[in-house]
Write an enzyme that holds these catalytic residues in place. Sequence first.
Site, mmCIF file in Angstrom:
data_model
loop_
_atom_site.group_PDB
_atom_site.id
_atom_site.type_symbol
_atom_site.label_atom_id
_atom_site.label_comp_id
_atom_site.label_asym_id
_atom_site.label_seq_id
_atom_site.Cartn_x
_atom_site.Cartn_y
_atom_site.Cartn_z
ATOM 1 N N GLY A 1 -5.065 8.275 5.452
ATOM 2 C CA GLY A 1 -4.153 9.289 5.965
ATOM 3 C C GLY A 1 -2.955 9.497 5.059
ATOM 4 O O GLY A 1 -2.450 10.616 4.929
ATOM 5 N N LYS B 1 0.826 -1.213 0.000
ATOM 6 C CA LYS B 1 0.000 0.000 0.000
ATOM 7 C C LYS B 1 0.857 1.258 0.000
ATOM 8 O O LYS B 1 0.570 2.222 -0.712
ATOM 9 C CB LYS B 1 -0.935 -0.020 1.214
ATOM 10 C CG LYS B 1 -1.983 1.089 1.213
ATOM 11 C CD LYS B 1 -3.186 0.695 2.064
ATOM 12 C CE LYS B 1 -2.879 0.732 3.549
ATOM 13 N NZ LYS B 1 -3.087 2.069 4.124
ATOM 14 N N SER B 2 1.924 1.266 0.807
ATOM 15 C CA SER B 2 2.782 2.454 0.881
ATOM 16 C C SER B 2 3.418 2.765 -0.464
ATOM 17 O O SER B 2 3.459 3.917 -0.897
ATOM 18 C CB SER B 2 3.879 2.237 1.936
ATOM 19 O OG SER B 2 3.329 2.085 3.223
ATOM 20 N N GLN C 1 5.502 9.659 6.187
ATOM 21 C CA GLN C 1 4.503 10.375 5.403
ATOM 22 C C GLN C 1 4.850 11.856 5.261
ATOM 23 O O GLN C 1 4.759 12.418 4.169
ATOM 24 C CB GLN C 1 3.119 10.213 6.040
ATOM 25 C CG GLN C 1 2.565 8.804 5.933
ATOM 26 C CD GLN C 1 1.198 8.675 6.564
ATOM 27 O OE1 GLN C 1 0.666 9.616 7.154
ATOM 28 N NE2 GLN C 1 0.604 7.496 6.464
ATOM 29 N N ARG D 1 -5.247 3.455 18.010
ATOM 30 C CA ARG D 1 -4.937 2.031 17.866
ATOM 31 C C ARG D 1 -4.437 1.420 19.161
ATOM 32 O O ARG D 1 -4.701 0.239 19.442
ATOM 33 C CB ARG D 1 -3.920 1.862 16.736
ATOM 34 C CG ARG D 1 -3.796 0.441 16.239
ATOM 35 C CD ARG D 1 -2.975 0.398 14.962
ATOM 36 N NE ARG D 1 -3.793 0.708 13.783
ATOM 37 C CZ ARG D 1 -3.281 0.917 12.577
ATOM 38 N NH1 ARG D 1 -1.972 0.886 12.392
ATOM 39 N NH2 ARG D 1 -4.074 1.167 11.561
ATOM 40 N N SER E 1 8.491 10.596 10.724
ATOM 41 C CA SER E 1 7.266 10.305 9.970
ATOM 42 C C SER E 1 7.604 10.146 8.504
ATOM 43 O O SER E 1 8.003 11.112 7.844
ATOM 44 C CB SER E 1 6.223 11.419 10.145
ATOM 45 O OG SER E 1 5.141 11.232 9.252
ATOM 46 N N ASP F 1 2.811 -0.229 11.800
ATOM 47 C CA ASP F 1 1.594 -0.858 11.291
ATOM 48 C C ASP F 1 1.433 -2.304 11.735
ATOM 49 O O ASP F 1 0.363 -2.897 11.552
ATOM 50 C CB ASP F 1 1.571 -0.804 9.765
ATOM 51 C CG ASP F 1 1.309 0.596 9.236
ATOM 52 O OD1 ASP F 1 0.608 1.367 9.928
ATOM 53 O OD2 ASP F 1 1.812 0.926 8.151
ATOM 54 N N ARG G 1 -6.527 -2.758 10.601
ATOM 55 C CA ARG G 1 -5.489 -3.634 11.163
ATOM 56 C C ARG G 1 -5.947 -4.287 12.470
ATOM 57 O O ARG G 1 -5.586 -5.434 12.746
ATOM 58 C CB ARG G 1 -4.189 -2.848 11.352
ATOM 59 C CG ARG G 1 -3.644 -2.313 10.023
ATOM 60 C CD ARG G 1 -2.209 -1.893 10.091
ATOM 61 N NE ARG G 1 -1.835 -1.156 8.904
ATOM 62 C CZ ARG G 1 -1.499 -1.704 7.726
ATOM 63 N NH1 ARG G 1 -1.500 -3.017 7.589
ATOM 64 N NH2 ARG G 1 -1.186 -0.945 6.700
#
Length: 448
Positions: free
Chosen positions: A102, A29-30, A177, A359, A175, A328, A404
């Site tokens: 996100g 996915k990343s 992202q 989470r 991070s 994750d 998840r």
Amino acid sequence: MAINNTLISYRQSHLRGTLVAHKDIPGDKSISHRALFLAAFATGITEIDGLNTGEDVAHTQLALEAMGVKIENLGAGKRLVHGLGGTNLTQPKNPLYLGNSGTTTRLLGGVITPFPIAVTIYGDASLSQRPMRRMILPLKEMGATFETNTNETLPLTIRGTSTPAALHYVMPIPSAQVKSSVLLAGINTQGVTSVHEPLKTRDHTEKLMDYLGIPLTTTSHASGGQTLSVVGKCHYAAKNITVPGDPSAAVFFAVAAAITPHSCITIEGINWSPYRRRAFEVLEMMGTKVTILRRTQICGEEIADLRIESNTLNSITLEAQEAPSLIDEYPALAVAAAAARGTSIFRGLRELRYKESNRLEGIFRNLSTCGIEVRVDDDTLIVKGTSGLPIFGGVTINVFKDHRIAMALYILGMIARNPIIIQGADCIASSFPHFSSVSENLSFMRAA
């Protein structure tokens, strides 16, 4: 077993089978998000194979199409992206809905910043609670402006600029992202844009940039950090991209095989980056038999075929510095800890409070509901294992719209005497639409 928006997880005698990337395990996915964004600015047409087919990546594709990027669907996981090759993104006609993604949200901020367009973005209830301040701060320095609420959450409007300023940004908190958002802004900004990260994070953006010939330099520091510098406004040619299988999806089946006695499964073609394989190394440290059958490289990423065999698991202690490479995978590892001998300790999990759900709280509540002795001490998760004994089960849980946590609790149900009923299971579609069918194909026999 799936019933409407509910998954029911049954106890397994053992698991057998082979899971193949792009067939059973979704594309990473990343990498899928980043492949779409970088292909959008290439000169020429990029064919992407193995793209993640979940809802999150679909929102990235739809956002790019709304801003003038032509993307052709060639079937499951195959896309043709017609790069802009130096031309501008165009003003979308409507606000962009990003669902629960996100990654799309934060990377899109960097993509929009160097263009004179105003884009309003919004998401579902879960995404709308996630803070965007860390993405906003560096992009403001580059010239973007943001219209948002006092909490700096979605919905927000991003106003890019025709005169973005190159930036040297020191990351206050690791991070991948935010780092990627700044680098994506930098490729369309005149001059050199650099990011210093005191602790190295996932490097998929850098690897794809290097593969595509984007002028990026990396300077490592004795302290363990690094500085990444990209030269903007340099055109790069389109190259076909193959996305490996997602280890963050595969790890759930690795844990399932690890905790279900007499199990042996094979996983083929998953990303084996040093920043992504740590969860499998942790499982091996706990006692799981992990055998690497083959290793190769695709588009700068290392990939591997693995054999996972069950074994008696022991507890483990992971310190805070592990968090960036496991962020994750903690829900899956918490399930492994629940089945292990002894008490496992996971430190430095503050970032888990700001994922698709809180989470950390979600793991605590649901493990407790399932009868596991677990507690949270500030940002530390402490799990007392059952020493391999089955849990009672027979409970209904709420996964807080977190894919998840939903998958992790499904795996836990494989060692429960009574079924675990998972409500709100549609959230799994954001990353792994066919999760339940793949799980059932691995099942050898169900015991009541």
